[in-house]
Design an enzyme around this catalytic site. Structure first.
Site, short mmCIF file in Angstrom:
data_model
loop_
_atom_site.label_atom_id
_atom_site.label_comp_id
_atom_site.label_asym_id
_atom_site.label_seq_id
_atom_site.Cartn_x
_atom_site.Cartn_y
_atom_site.Cartn_z
N GLU A 116 0.82 -1.22 0.00
CA GLU A 116 0.00 0.00 0.00
C GLU A 116 0.86 1.27 0.00
O GLU A 116 0.37 2.35 0.33
CB GLU A 116 -0.95 0.02 1.22
CG GLU A 116 -1.85 -1.19 1.37
CD GLU A 116 -2.90 -1.38 0.26
OE1 GLU A 116 -2.92 -0.54 -0.67
OE2 GLU A 116 -3.65 -2.36 0.33
N HIS A 141 -7.02 -3.20 9.92
CA HIS A 141 -8.21 -3.98 9.61
C HIS A 141 -9.10 -4.01 10.86
O HIS A 141 -9.20 -5.04 11.53
CB HIS A 141 -7.81 -5.38 9.15
CG HIS A 141 -7.08 -5.40 7.84
ND1 HIS A 141 -6.61 -6.56 7.27
CD2 HIS A 141 -6.75 -4.39 6.98
CE1 HIS A 141 -6.01 -6.26 6.11
NE2 HIS A 141 -6.08 -4.95 5.92
N GLU A 169 -17.49 12.12 22.35
CA GLU A 169 -16.16 12.63 22.00
C GLU A 169 -15.91 12.60 20.48
O GLU A 169 -15.05 13.32 19.99
CB GLU A 169 -15.07 11.82 22.71
CG GLU A 169 -15.01 10.38 22.23
CD GLU A 169 -13.76 9.63 22.72
OE1 GLU A 169 -13.89 8.42 22.94
OE2 GLU A 169 -12.70 10.23 22.87
P1 13P Z 1 1.12 -5.49 3.08
O1 13P Z 1 1.56 -6.74 3.82
O2 13P Z 1 1.71 -5.44 1.68
O3 13P Z 1 1.41 -4.24 3.88
O4 13P Z 1 -0.44 -5.58 2.85
C1 13P Z 1 -1.31 -5.73 3.93
C2 13P Z 1 -2.63 -5.06 3.71
O5 13P Z 1 -3.35 -4.82 4.65
C3 13P Z 1 -3.03 -4.72 2.31
O6 13P Z 1 -4.13 -3.86 2.31
ZN ZN Z 2 -5.33 -4.00 4.22
#
Ligand code: 13P
Ligand code: ZN
Length: 274
Positions: A116, A141, A169
């Site tokens: 990314e 995530h 908040e």
């Molecule tokens: P990377 O391991 O390349 O950082 O990718 C993880 C990820 O969350 C892709 O969106």
């Molecule tokens: Zn990701």
């Protein structure tokens, strides 16, 4: 100064581990970047090895030409960052055109920066242009926020308003609101362009069915922002699990009163009547 003793390095590693402990980084999920200050890179220059091969970033960030970034590696696990930083993370230098990068420290076992990287650098570029204090971009995530992308309309106004209502908040922590990117293929220029467009207005962007991107001035503010958004998302998931509607909530006028008391501007676009 030894690389691993530098404050920016310690702050980065701590934030990566905090994210892991929150459960936002299964396997290699998520990535983190930090735009290193000139005096910080000078303080560790003895430890740099500027002999890496120049590689294309995959997009163009002329506003970041010549700058250095600490980034997580592609395929690396956040749970390992604290235990083996030299394998999991690295410092890259961006060339004078803003088109290429080279590794100057870390990612020692043939690792490369996160897939990314285009999103991180384009977001940092947009943020730097608007406010030079911005230095951190974080992708995680976050479970509850991802869950909401299956049930809420994928609209900035809806995500902002629904999350604001979940904790008093919230409008103070992210008064500009939250942007939403509909599902896109991750890891490339297109999603980077879409996300960085949202970063013109917001500090947080949701990637539908994938995760969160957020930007901030330092590790505390950026982690705190992600934490606040995800906490609000968790409350909303709990609330929706109990009943589909709210018996009572924070009203548009409540938000206007809050804005006056806390001296923040809350855009009227988010204070619509439902
Ligand atoms: P990377 O391991 O390349 O950082 O990718 C993880 C990820 O969350 C892709 O969106
Ligand atoms: Zn990701």
């Amino acid at each position: 100064m030894k690389m691993l003793e530098a404050e920016f390095m310690k702050g980065f590693i701590r934030m990566a581990n905090d994210g892991w402990e929150q459960g936002w980084h299964e396997r290699n999920g998520g990535n983190l970047s930090y735009r290193i200050k000139a005096e910080e890179i000078d303080s560790v220059r003895d430890g740099l090895r500027p002999d890496g091969v120049w590689q294309p970033i995959g997009t163009s960030v002329p506003g970041l030409a010549g700058e250095y970034f600490l980034v997580t590696g592609s395929g690396k696990y956040f749970r390992n960052v604290m235990h083996d930083p030299e394998d999991s993370i690295g410092i890259i230098e961006v060339d004078g055109t803003g088109e290429n990068y080279r590794k100057v420290w870390g990612l020692v076992n043939g690792g490369r920066p996160t897939s990314e990287l285009p999103s991180h650098l384009m977001n940092l570029d947009v943020k730097k242009k608007r406010d030079g204090k911005y230095r951190v971009v974080y992708h995680c995530h976050a479970t509850n926020l991802i869950a909401l992308t299956f049930v809420l309309p994928l609209k900035d106004e809806v995500f902002t308003r629904e999350l604001w209502e979940m904790a008093t908040e919230c409008p103070v922590v992210f008064p500009d609101g939250i942007g939403v990117v509909e599902w896109m293929v991750p890891g490339g220029r297109d999603i980077a362009v879409a996300t960085s467009r949202l970063m013109e207005n917001y500090d947080v962007a949701v990637w539908a069915h994938h995760g969160m991107f957020c930007a901030g001035e330092d590790f505390d503010l950026t982690f705190g922002l992600a934490h606040t958004v995800e906490k609000a998302a968790e409350i909303l998931v709990k609330m929706l699990s109990m009943r589909p509607d709210k018996r009572q909530t924070i009203t548009p006028q409540n938000f206007r009163d809050l804005a006056a008391a806390f001296q923040v501007e809350l855009p009227e676009q988010f204070l619509y009547e439902k």
